[in-house]
Design an enzyme around this catalytic site. Structure first.
Site, PDB file in Angstrom:
ATOM      1  N   GLU A 180      -2.055  -7.259   7.848  1.00  0.00           N
ATOM      2  CA  GLU A 180      -0.608  -7.041   8.453  1.00  0.00           C
ATOM      3  C   GLU A 180      -0.544  -7.763   9.808  1.00  0.00           C
ATOM      4  OE1 GLU A 180       2.274  -6.944   8.577  1.00  0.00           O
ATOM      5  OE2 GLU A 180       2.909  -5.182   7.791  1.00  0.00           O
ATOM      6  N   HIS A 200       0.715  -1.142   0.044  1.00  0.00           N
ATOM      7  CA  HIS A 200       0.234   0.077  -0.010  1.00  0.00           C
ATOM      8  C   HIS A 200       0.914   1.265  -0.011  1.00  0.00           C
ATOM      9  CE1 HIS A 200       1.022   0.901   4.257  1.00  0.00           C
ATOM     10  NE2 HIS A 200       1.052  -0.350   4.203  1.00  0.00           N
TER      11      HIS A 200
END
Length: 502
Positions: free
Chosen positions: A382, A306
């Site tokens: 994550e 990202h």
């Protein structure tokens, strides 16, 4: 909540001259055309006609469902940039039109995207039909329009996308041809000649990384460990290593959050850990090229980290258990740049994203360019860094020194407060990988995720030990790619490509 795509265009035969606009509303989920609008507007400029098309498209979308979100796609850079608030509106003819467009739906429901003219053919044909009708002294008639049929025919006649990342069939053939010869190459398997932007970031000599190899840093959402926090300089040249090792006496640590460079920690008991690493690596299929010559097209995962968040330049831990930050202004620009690069390559067939805000926002930017939907996969989230979330590496060292040393020394160790160990992350990622390989066999899929998941997938593909996580450089909005073949083997095709950001 429903989502619409509005494609709009306008034209003037003379600029100013006889002008018309066309707009189409598309169901984002199904691709179905829901409404068409077109009108001859007399003598006007191209830009005025384009704005008139935008207004008509937004009004048509509102009439269908005023609560829907709308993605506006136009080939007018001027209109897209002005309506996005990045360019000022100075022309007196366009100010009232822009204000009218802004009033149709709440700004929070509408996003704008520039697309090339060849991808806006439906609206373009509607505008030309309107101008043709006006030339005949008639009004445009939806019942006589062939714009949708012509646009579909043009899309069907377009050649199939080729070129990496994700040229699966060609990639398999090229990889095996390269292995069958003694010729050395610096191009990743599957890379067409001339695509220098896709050259591998790490070449090898006698099995070792060259002097342009990777700077080590463990997983997480960190920026480049050396040079992070320096704005966009982190996306440029990275520190070099010698024979694949970091510079003497330092190991730039980039744990899941945004950790800073730290001195190398003592790592006693390497022999014991080596045995554990062998067992941990068993989650990866055995490597090798002894399979039959034609294994078919692999499942190719293009791995996109990202864009930057406010925590990235501060080098803070930012996992799945923290504040879930959104993209910063820099991160949004990075997302737009990588979206444009992927649109130009044209090989992505599906998009899957982590559920966290920063990945969904990055994925949305790409999806808007490619006209694809985004599937959210929780397994791509994550690592949870427990009590370390939001802290810098130095702050963790100061507050939890024993826990940090244990975490650096063993993949089984958890961050303070019951976070997720690297071993647990690897197990989750292996299961997610297998699930996605089964779902997307033979296809090219963009996985929009985070530092630790990407580096873990690469580690598992290479059969590398857990400590290799500390020896990979992974920048914000970087691209990597791994192909998975039917015999269980994997091929790392690309790693940490940031050419689109320069």
């Amino acid at each position: 909540m429903r989502e619409f795509i509005v494609e709009a265009d306008g034209g003037s035969r003379g600029n100013p001259g006889p002008a018309g606009y066309g707009s189409v509303v598309i169901d984002a989920a199904t691709g179905e055309t829901l409404a068409e609008r077109a009108e001859y507007i007399g003598v006007a400029t191209n830009n005025v006609a384009e704005y008139r098309g935008l207004v008509a498209g937004l009004e048509a979308a509102r009439d269908l469902d005023a609560s829907a979100t709308v993605r506006v796609r136009m080939d007018s850079k001027l209109v897209v940039e002005q309506m996005s608030g990045r360019w000022k509106i100075k022309h007196p003819d366009m100010k009232p039109l822009a204000a009218r467009a802004a009033r149709v739906l709440p700004g929070s429901q509408v996003t704008y995207e520039w697309i090339p003219r060849e991808r806006n053919k439906h609206a373009d044909r509607l505008a030309n039909e309107a101008m043709d009708a006006g030339k005949r002294g008639e009004a445009w008639s939806p019942s006589e329009s062939t714009a949708e049929l012509n646009a579909r025919a043009a899309r069907a006649a377009a050649p199939a996308p080729t070129g990496p990342p994700g040229d699966a069939t060609a990639g398999a053939a090229r990889a095996r041809a390269a292995l069958a010869s003694t010729r050395q190459t610096t191009e990743a398997p599957g890379e067409p000649e001339g695509r220098e932007e896709l050259r591998a970031q790490l070449t090898t000599t006698a099995g070792r990384p060259t002097a342009t190899g990777a700077t080590p840093h463990p997983g997480g959402e960190a920026a480049a460990a050396t040079g992070a926090g320096k704005g966009r300089e982190e996306l440029r040249a990275q520190p070099t290593t010698t024979a694949g090792r970091p510079p003497a006496r330092t190991r730039p640590a980039q744990p899941g959050g945004e950790a800073a460079e730290t001195p190398a920690a003592a790592r006693p008991g390497d022999d014991v850990r080596a045995a554990k690493n062998v067992a941990a690596a068993q989650t990866t299929p055995a490597s090798g090229w002894t399979a039959p010559p034609d294994m078919g097209a692999p499942a190719t995962f293009v791995l996109l980290r990202h864009g930057e968040t406010p925590l990235t330049p501060q080098k803070r831990f930012s996992g799945s258990g923290g504040s879930d930050p959104s993209l910063s202004a820099v991160g949004r620009e990075q997302a737009e740049r990588v979206a444009a690069a992927l649109a130009a390559r044209g090989t992505i067939q599906a998009i899957v994203a982590s559920p966290l805000a920063r990945t969904r926002q990055t994925a949305a930017a790409v999806a808007a360019r490619l006209g694809l939907d985004v599937l959210v996969e929780d397994g791509l989230r994550e690592t949870d860094f427990g009590a370390w979330e939001g802290l810098t590496f130095g702050e963790v060292r100061e507050r939890h020194p024993e826990d940090l040393n244990a975490w650096l020394a063993s993949p089984e160790a958890e961050p303070t407060g019951g976070g997720e160990s690297f071993a647990a992350t690897a197990q989750r990622m292996a299961a997610t990988r297998d699930k996605l390989i089964a779902a997307y066999a033979g296809r090219t899929v963009l996985l929009v995720t985070h530092v630790t998941p990407i580096k873990t997938l690469v580690r598992l593909a290479l059969g590398a030990p857990p400590e290799s996580l500390f020896r990979m450089e992974l920048s914000a909005a970087s691209l990597s790619a791994v192909a998975y073949y039917g015999d269980g083997n994997a091929s790392v095709r690309l790693f940490n490509d940031t050419s689109h950001l320069r």
